[in-house]
Write an enzyme that holds these catalytic residues in place. Sequence first.
Site, PDB file in Angstrom:
ATOM      1  N   GLY A  92      -5.191  33.633 -38.203  1.00  0.00           N
ATOM      2  CA  GLY A  92      -4.703  34.101 -39.507  1.00  0.00           C
ATOM      3  C   GLY A  92      -3.419  33.400 -39.931  1.00  0.00           C
TER       4      GLY A  92
ATOM      5  CD  GLU B  35      -8.180  32.621 -41.105  1.00  0.00           C
ATOM      6  OE1 GLU B  35      -7.581  33.512 -40.468  1.00  0.00           O
ATOM      7  OE2 GLU B  35      -9.413  32.635 -41.298  1.00  0.00           O
TER       8      GLU B  35
ATOM      9  CB  ALA C 113      -5.210  38.820 -37.506  1.00  0.00           C
TER      10      ALA C 113
ATOM     11  CD  GLU D 138      -9.560  32.854 -35.869  1.00  0.00           C
ATOM     12  OE1 GLU D 138      -9.791  31.692 -35.456  1.00  0.00           O
ATOM     13  OE2 GLU D 138      -8.824  33.092 -36.848  1.00  0.00           O
TER      14      GLU D 138
HETATM   15  N1  CAA Z   1      -1.624  39.442 -31.853  1.00  0.00           N
HETATM   16  C1  CAA Z   1      -0.865  40.317 -31.178  1.00  0.00           C
HETATM   17  N2  CAA Z   1       0.090  39.964 -30.317  1.00  0.00           N
HETATM   18  C2  CAA Z   1       0.290  38.650 -30.115  1.00  0.00           C
HETATM   19  C3  CAA Z   1      -0.478  37.667 -30.786  1.00  0.00           C
HETATM   20  C4  CAA Z   1      -1.466  38.112 -31.682  1.00  0.00           C
HETATM   21  N3  CAA Z   1      -2.214  37.248 -32.416  1.00  0.00           N
HETATM   22  N4  CAA Z   1      -0.056  36.442 -30.365  1.00  0.00           N
HETATM   23  C5  CAA Z   1       0.940  36.640 -29.476  1.00  0.00           C
HETATM   24  N5  CAA Z   1       1.152  37.971 -29.336  1.00  0.00           N
HETATM   25  C6  CAA Z   1       2.130  38.628 -28.469  1.00  0.00           C
HETATM   26  C7  CAA Z   1       1.704  38.560 -27.013  1.00  0.00           C
HETATM   27  O1  CAA Z   1       0.773  39.572 -26.707  1.00  0.00           O
HETATM   28  C8  CAA Z   1       3.034  38.743 -26.304  1.00  0.00           C
HETATM   29  O2  CAA Z   1       3.361  40.116 -26.344  1.00  0.00           O
HETATM   30  P1  CAA Z   1       3.855  40.863 -24.987  1.00  0.00           P
HETATM   31  O3  CAA Z   1       5.166  40.177 -24.680  1.00  0.00           O
HETATM   32  O4  CAA Z   1       4.008  42.274 -25.437  1.00  0.00           O
HETATM   33  O5  CAA Z   1       2.817  40.615 -23.970  1.00  0.00           O
HETATM   34  C9  CAA Z   1       4.011  38.012 -27.231  1.00  0.00           C
HETATM   35  O6  CAA Z   1       3.349  37.917 -28.489  1.00  0.00           O
HETATM   36  C10 CAA Z   1       4.338  36.613 -26.761  1.00  0.00           C
HETATM   37  O7  CAA Z   1       3.106  35.907 -26.576  1.00  0.00           O
HETATM   38  P2  CAA Z   1       2.706  35.157 -25.204  1.00  0.00           P
HETATM   39  O8  CAA Z   1       3.389  35.785 -24.033  1.00  0.00           O
HETATM   40  O9  CAA Z   1       1.230  35.059 -25.166  1.00  0.00           O
HETATM   41  O10 CAA Z   1       3.390  33.736 -25.494  1.00  0.00           O
HETATM   42  P3  CAA Z   1       2.907  32.295 -24.965  1.00  0.00           P
HETATM   43  O11 CAA Z   1       4.001  31.356 -25.325  1.00  0.00           O
HETATM   44  O12 CAA Z   1       2.481  32.370 -23.541  1.00  0.00           O
HETATM   45  O13 CAA Z   1       1.578  31.951 -25.819  1.00  0.00           O
HETATM   46  C11 CAA Z   1       0.240  31.815 -27.836  1.00  0.00           C
HETATM   47  C12 CAA Z   1       1.662  31.808 -27.231  1.00  0.00           C
HETATM   48  C13 CAA Z   1      -0.515  30.563 -27.421  1.00  0.00           C
HETATM   49  C14 CAA Z   1       0.430  31.819 -29.356  1.00  0.00           C
HETATM   50  C15 CAA Z   1      -0.514  33.078 -27.349  1.00  0.00           C
HETATM   51  O14 CAA Z   1       0.296  34.232 -27.585  1.00  0.00           O
HETATM   52  C16 CAA Z   1      -1.827  33.296 -28.016  1.00  0.00           C
HETATM   53  O15 CAA Z   1      -2.828  32.681 -27.679  1.00  0.00           O
HETATM   54  N6  CAA Z   1      -1.877  34.247 -29.025  1.00  0.00           N
HETATM   55  C17 CAA Z   1      -3.108  34.635 -29.668  1.00  0.00           C
HETATM   56  C18 CAA Z   1      -3.598  33.598 -30.665  1.00  0.00           C
HETATM   57  C19 CAA Z   1      -4.899  34.037 -31.310  1.00  0.00           C
HETATM   58  O16 CAA Z   1      -5.893  34.267 -30.652  1.00  0.00           O
HETATM   59  N7  CAA Z   1      -4.882  34.149 -32.660  1.00  0.00           N
HETATM   60  C20 CAA Z   1      -6.040  34.570 -33.416  1.00  0.00           C
HETATM   61  C21 CAA Z   1      -5.926  36.039 -33.770  1.00  0.00           C
HETATM   62  S1  CAA Z   1      -7.370  36.677 -34.548  1.00  0.00           S
HETATM   63  C22 CAA Z   1      -7.249  36.212 -36.171  1.00  0.00           C
HETATM   64  O17 CAA Z   1      -6.280  35.623 -36.609  1.00  0.00           O
HETATM   65  C23 CAA Z   1      -8.421  36.598 -37.059  1.00  0.00           C
HETATM   66  C24 CAA Z   1      -8.384  36.103 -38.452  1.00  0.00           C
HETATM   67  O18 CAA Z   1      -9.002  35.127 -38.796  1.00  0.00           O
HETATM   68  C25 CAA Z   1      -7.623  36.837 -39.489  1.00  0.00           C
END
Ligand code: CAA
Length: 258
Positions: free
Chosen positions: A109, A112, A66, A132
Site C-alpha cells: 500500500g 500504491e 497497509a 502481498e
Molecule cells: N503492517 C503492520 N506492521 C508493520 C508493517 C505492516 N505493513 N511493516 C512493518 N511493521 C512493523 C513490524 O511488525 C515491526 O513491529 P514490532 O516492532 O511491533 O514487531 C515494526 O514495524 C518494524 O518492522 P521490522 O522489525 O519488520 O523491520 P525490518 O527492518 O526488519 O523490516 C520491512 C522492514 C522489510 C519493511 C518489514 O517490516 C516488512 O516486510 N513489512 C511488511 C511489508 C508488507 O508485507 N507490506 C504489504 C502489506 S499488505 C498491503 O499493503 C495490501 C494492499 O495492497 C493495500
Amino acid sequence: MPKNDLVLVEIKDRVALLTLNRPEAMNALNSALMLELMDTLEELDRDDSLGCFVLTGSAKAFAAGADIKEMAEASSIDMLLKDHIGPFDRITRIGKPIIAAVSGWCLGGGNELAMSCDMILAAEGAKFGQPEINLGVMPGAGGTQRLTRAVGKAIAMEMVLNNRTLSAAEALQYGLVNKVVPDERYMEDALALAAEIAARAPLALRMGKQAVNRALETHLADGIAEERHAFYFLFSSEDQKEGMRAFSEKRKPDWKGK
Ligand code: CAA
C-alpha cells in the site's frame, strides 16, 4: 485540521510538507493514518495560498504497506463494510500536484500510495515492491493497475507474483519514479521541486494534472476531447492573458490563480 499526529504538516511559502508519522510501524498505513492523511490533504487542497504538496515518510520507510496487524483477522465482509481500501481513492481527487519523496521501504500500500501521487522522487537507497504475495493476498489499492501502467507487464508480473523488489535505479529505469538523488538530499530536492511547481500558474497546474491522469483512464479520442475543452477553458482565466502578455512583453508573469 484533524490531529492525531499520524500525519505531520509543515508549510513553507506555497508548499505543504506532509510526513507520515508511525515510525514504530514503518509507517504502516492503518485506517486512522489514512483518514487523517486524506482529511488533511483535502483541507490543504482548499487553501489557495498553497501550490504543491510533498508527501514523505521517514528515512527508513516511506511506508511498509497497509497495516497487516489491523486486517489480519478481518473477513471479506469486514473488509467490504469498512471499505478498507476506500480512503486510498481520495488522494486521486486532490487538485494540486503531490510529489512523493521516497526513502527506504516503499512497499505494498505504500507503493500504491506513492503511485497515486503525481511524481515520485526517490532517495538512491529506496526500495519499491508489492510483497502481498508473501501474505497470501495480492495488491488491493491500485498496485496491479498503476504499477503495470508505469513499469509494463513484465516487471509488474515479477513484482506482484514473485515479490521482486526494485532498487531506486531500477525504478527510474522502468519509469516508476521521476528522479533518483543521493539519500542525504531527497527531502531538500523534493521541496525544491515542489517550490518550483508551486510558483507556476495554479489553474493550468490543476487542469494539466487532471488531463495527464485522464490519459491513464480513458480512450485516446475522449482524452483528447477533454484536453481540448480544458485548454479552451483556460482562456477564460486572467493567468492565460497574463502569461501570454508577459511573454510578448519579455517579463516574468505574475500569476493570480484566477
Ligand atoms: N503492517 C503492520 N506492521 C508493520 C508493517 C505492516 N505493513 N511493516 C512493518 N511493521 C512493523 C513490524 O511488525 C515491526 O513491529 P514490532 O516492532 O511491533 O514487531 C515494526 O514495524 C518494524 O518492522 P521490522 O522489525 O519488520 O523491520 P525490518 O527492518 O526488519 O523490516 C520491512 C522492514 C522489510 C519493511 C518489514 O517490516 C516488512 O516486510 N513489512 C511488511 C511489508 C508488507 O508485507 N507490506 C504489504 C502489506 S499488505 C498491503 O499493503 C495490501 C494492499 O495492497 C493495500
